[in-house]
Design an enzyme around this catalytic site. Structure first.
Site, mmCIF file in Angstrom:
data_model
loop_
_atom_site.group_PDB
_atom_site.id
_atom_site.type_symbol
_atom_site.label_atom_id
_atom_site.label_comp_id
_atom_site.label_asym_id
_atom_site.label_seq_id
_atom_site.Cartn_x
_atom_site.Cartn_y
_atom_site.Cartn_z
ATOM 1 N N LYS A 191 0.858 -1.181 0.000
ATOM 2 C CA LYS A 191 0.000 0.000 0.000
ATOM 3 C C LYS A 191 0.894 1.230 0.000
ATOM 4 C CE LYS A 191 -4.515 0.790 0.043
ATOM 5 N NZ LYS A 191 -5.523 0.002 -0.677
ATOM 6 N N ASP A 234 -6.986 4.475 -4.794
ATOM 7 C CA ASP A 234 -7.651 4.319 -3.499
ATOM 8 C C ASP A 234 -8.307 5.678 -3.225
ATOM 9 O OD1 ASP A 234 -7.675 2.282 -1.066
ATOM 10 O OD2 ASP A 234 -7.403 4.249 -0.166
#
Length: 452
Positions: free
Chosen positions: A133, A173
């Site tokens: 991430k 995201d």
């Protein structure tokens, strides 16, 4: 998140103590690790080779953590400096895979919690992708296209050296949509002199993106709810649904809930929520949030059947299904009790870790079907992997074909979690099931590949 975490079983307690010592002031990461360790104790007891191989000790430590400065110039000619992150947690199953988040709340703890969750989520999809991430504390909201472009180019000037279709494949995201992905990919292509379509997912359909990728996380969460209900001979038909958020996940969860016969009645943003007893008008919601970029209250101003509740969350609305799709820890114990008192039947996490540990415990004690994020919202990354496959083969699949593949993957994710829960004496517990099934796949691969 202020709730006290319960004591862990002895087999994982020392590992968690080390995590606390090495990662102080990182509550989100600590919470994510605690949840997984609490779930996988039966797996470790059944597979002593995982303990002997130090699987957990290695897994809670990222393979690589990257932090960097991102300088850029705004439209007024002022120098701005943000912080960039990429945490590459595990590549044992395939190249690192996970989104980039641009939001003022981004810090190392949040990126590590998201990356850790991504390991197990990606493993559950069965698509051969690792966990990572990244992101920045940059806020694209209210910035011009030129400012967003300059920021993305500066961000990629550093991050590009750590990426590649066989190394690390980011996606979007919160705060990173088609605009941002386009700028990021363009700068990567310029710097490297390579057109690696498969090194970024969530691209525009016209230049290598996959059909259904935009819709996938929201669609997948609704598919997962449908699978949970199906085990008990139920369906979404006629159910009232509360959905939080008003971004991609919420919008497309709303759309798919309608298609499967349910009535979604809420949406929200940081200012409050709207409830529309006639059912959310998806086109109006999209116009307000994606085109006008207005507050959710504007939906109620344009829709006679809707009302806006300022400064609150939608969990006080009586519904059969809840799909939290905004951000972490948005449902606490009190919210859970309210939902339960109002007769909620199932909860599926469209966001990452939106329910606090206390809320999860409340749902499970009450017999509410609970789909954790690493299972329920796996549709996004699963479709990203499908996009990678199409890029590698230079193929294009239709929307219908891509959605059918997504539905099949979500059924497999559900069944893997459901079966693992039963195998480890926790029937119907999708938290135990999802963590255990994902962990097993990662642990076996780590043993096979040696101490690295």
């Amino acid at each position: 998140m202020t709730e006290t975490l319960l004591a862990l079983p002895p087999i994982v307690r020392d590992v968690y103590d080390t995590v606390l010592e090495r990662n102080p002031h990182e509550p989100e990461f600590q919470q994510a690790v605690h949840e997984v360790l609490d779930s996988i104790s039966p797996v470790l007891e059944a597979h002593p080779q995982f303990v002997d191989g130090g699987i957990v000790e290695r897994l809670v430590e990222p393979e690589r953590q990257i932090m960097f400065r991102v300088p850029w110039v705004d439209d007024a000619g002022r120098l701005q400096v943000n912080r960039g992150f990429r945490v590459q947690f595990s590549s044992v199953l395939g190249p690192y895979k996970g989104g980039l988040r641009f939001h003022p709340s981004v810090n190392l703890s949040i990126i590590k919690f998201l990356g850790f969750e991504q390991i197990f989520k990606n493993a559950l999809t069965g698509q051969g992708i690792g966990g990572a991430k990244g992101g920045s504390d940059f806020d694209p909201h209210g910035r011009s296209d030129s400012e967003v472009m300059r920021f993305c180019q500066s961000f990629m000037n550093e991050l590009y050296r750590h990426l590649g279709e066989h190394t690390d494949v980011p996606a979007g995201d919160i705060g990173v949509g088609a605009r941002e992905i386009g700028y990021l990919f363009g700068q990567y292509r310029k710097i490297t002199n390579r057109h690696e379509s498969g090194m970024f997912t969530g691209k525009g359909v016209q230049w290598g993106g996959a059909e259904v990728r935009t819709e996938a996380t929201g669609y997948g969460a609704v598919f997962f709810v449908d699978e949970m209900l199906g085990v008990h001979g139920e369906s979404l038909e006629g159910k009232r649904v509360a959905i939080s958020g008003s971004g991609n996940v919420a919008i497309y969860a709303t759309a798919k809930a309608w298609q499967l016969g349910a009535t979604p009645v809420t949406a929200s943003d940081s200012s409050g929520y709207i409830v529309d007893d006639a059912g959310i008008d998806v086109d109006l919601l999209r116009q307000v949030k994606e085109v006008d970029r207005a507050r959710i209250s504007e939906y109620a101003a344009r829709r006679p059947s809707a009302r806006f509740v300022e400064g609150a969350r939608p969990w006080e609305v009586a519904v059969d299904i809840a799909i939290p799709s905004a951000t972490q820890n948005e449902i606490d114990e009190d919210d859970a009790r309210t939902l339960i008192a109002n007769g909620v039947r199932a909860v599926a996490e469209g966001a990452n870790m939106p329910s606090t540990p206390g809320a999860v415990a409340e749902f499970q004690r009450a017999g509410v079907l609970f789909g954790p994020g690493k299972a329920a919202n796996a549709g996004g990354v699963a479709t990203s992997a499908l996009e990678m496959s199409q890029n590698a083969a230079r193929q294009r699949w239709t929307f219908h074909d891509s959605e059918a593949k997504l539905r099949s993957i979500m059924k497999d994710v559900h069944d893997s979690a459901f079966d693992a829960a039963a195998r480890y004496d926790s029937p119907g517990d999708y938290v135990v099931g999802a963590n255990s099934a994902g962990f097993e796949r990662v642990a076996h691969a780590m043993l096979a590949q040696g101490v690295i």
